[in-house]
Design a protein around this motif. Structure first.
Motif, PDB file in Angstrom:
ATOM      1  N   ALA A  34      15.142  30.575  -6.917  1.00  0.00           N
ATOM      2  CA  ALA A  34      16.532  30.937  -6.630  1.00  0.00           C
ATOM      3  C   ALA A  34      17.253  29.786  -5.933  1.00  0.00           C
ATOM      4  N   LYS A  35      16.594  29.160  -4.966  1.00  0.00           N
ATOM      5  CA  LYS A  35      17.199  28.022  -4.276  1.00  0.00           C
ATOM      6  C   LYS A  35      17.467  26.873  -5.246  1.00  0.00           C
ATOM      7  N   LYS A  38      20.382  27.865  -7.645  1.00  0.00           N
ATOM      8  CA  LYS A  38      21.673  27.832  -6.949  1.00  0.00           C
ATOM      9  C   LYS A  38      22.119  26.403  -6.673  1.00  0.00           C
ATOM     10  N   LEU A  44      26.113  30.137  -9.884  1.00  0.00           N
ATOM     11  CA  LEU A  44      25.181  31.103  -9.291  1.00  0.00           C
ATOM     12  C   LEU A  44      25.332  31.152  -7.772  1.00  0.00           C
ATOM     13  N   LYS A  45      25.494  29.995  -7.164  1.00  0.00           N
ATOM     14  CA  LYS A  45      25.655  29.953  -5.709  1.00  0.00           C
ATOM     15  C   LYS A  45      26.901  30.720  -5.285  1.00  0.00           C
ATOM     16  N   LYS A  46      27.979  30.529  -6.029  1.00  0.00           N
ATOM     17  CA  LYS A  46      29.233  31.217  -5.707  1.00  0.00           C
ATOM     18  C   LYS A  46      29.133  32.719  -5.991  1.00  0.00           C
ATOM     19  N   THR A  47      28.543  33.071  -7.125  1.00  0.00           N
ATOM     20  CA  THR A  47      28.434  34.474  -7.533  1.00  0.00           C
ATOM     21  C   THR A  47      27.540  35.279  -6.586  1.00  0.00           C
ATOM     22  N   TYR A  48      26.433  34.692  -6.146  1.00  0.00           N
ATOM     23  CA  TYR A  48      25.468  35.415  -5.316  1.00  0.00           C
ATOM     24  C   TYR A  48      25.554  35.053  -3.840  1.00  0.00           C
ATOM     25  N   PHE A  49      26.656  34.462  -3.404  1.00  0.00           N
ATOM     26  CA  PHE A  49      26.832  34.099  -2.004  1.00  0.00           C
ATOM     27  C   PHE A  49      26.784  35.340  -1.122  1.00  0.00           C
ATOM     28  N   ILE A  54      19.069  36.313  -6.499  1.00  0.00           N
ATOM     29  CA  ILE A  54      19.418  36.456  -7.910  1.00  0.00           C
ATOM     30  C   ILE A  54      18.388  37.258  -8.686  1.00  0.00           C
TER      31      ILE A  54
END
Length: 81
Positions: A34-35, A38, A44-49, A54
């Motif tokens: 995940a890291k 992202k 992905l970083k923005k969506t799952y902030f 994820i």
């Protein structure tokens, strides 16, 4: 290790020694991947902030005897890396 990435899930065939907790291995793989995802994919970083992650909470971990069946199934049905 064998790996197959689908649109909505991932198949992995790995061997975990008996002295290592399977849950810890799964957690390590999920957190690390995940890291990495992202970091490489800003969307992905923005969506799952601010969210837990994820990946879904569950996983399938077959026993050793079923491992060979699963391994054969994956070899026949997927293009594994």
């Amino acid at each position: 290790m064998k790996l197959n990435v689908q649109v909505d899930h991932v198949h992995m065939v790995i061997v975990v020694p008996p002295r290592v907790a399977v849950a810890e291995v799964v957690q390590f793989i999920k957190v690390s991947s995940a890291k990495t995802l992202k970091a490489k994919i800003p969307f992905l970083k923005k969506t799952y902030f601010g969210q837990m992650g994820i990946w879904s909470r569950g996983c399938c971990v077959p026993s050793l005897s079923k491992h060979f069946i699963f391994d054969t199934y994956c070899d026949r049905n997927y293009n594994l890396v």
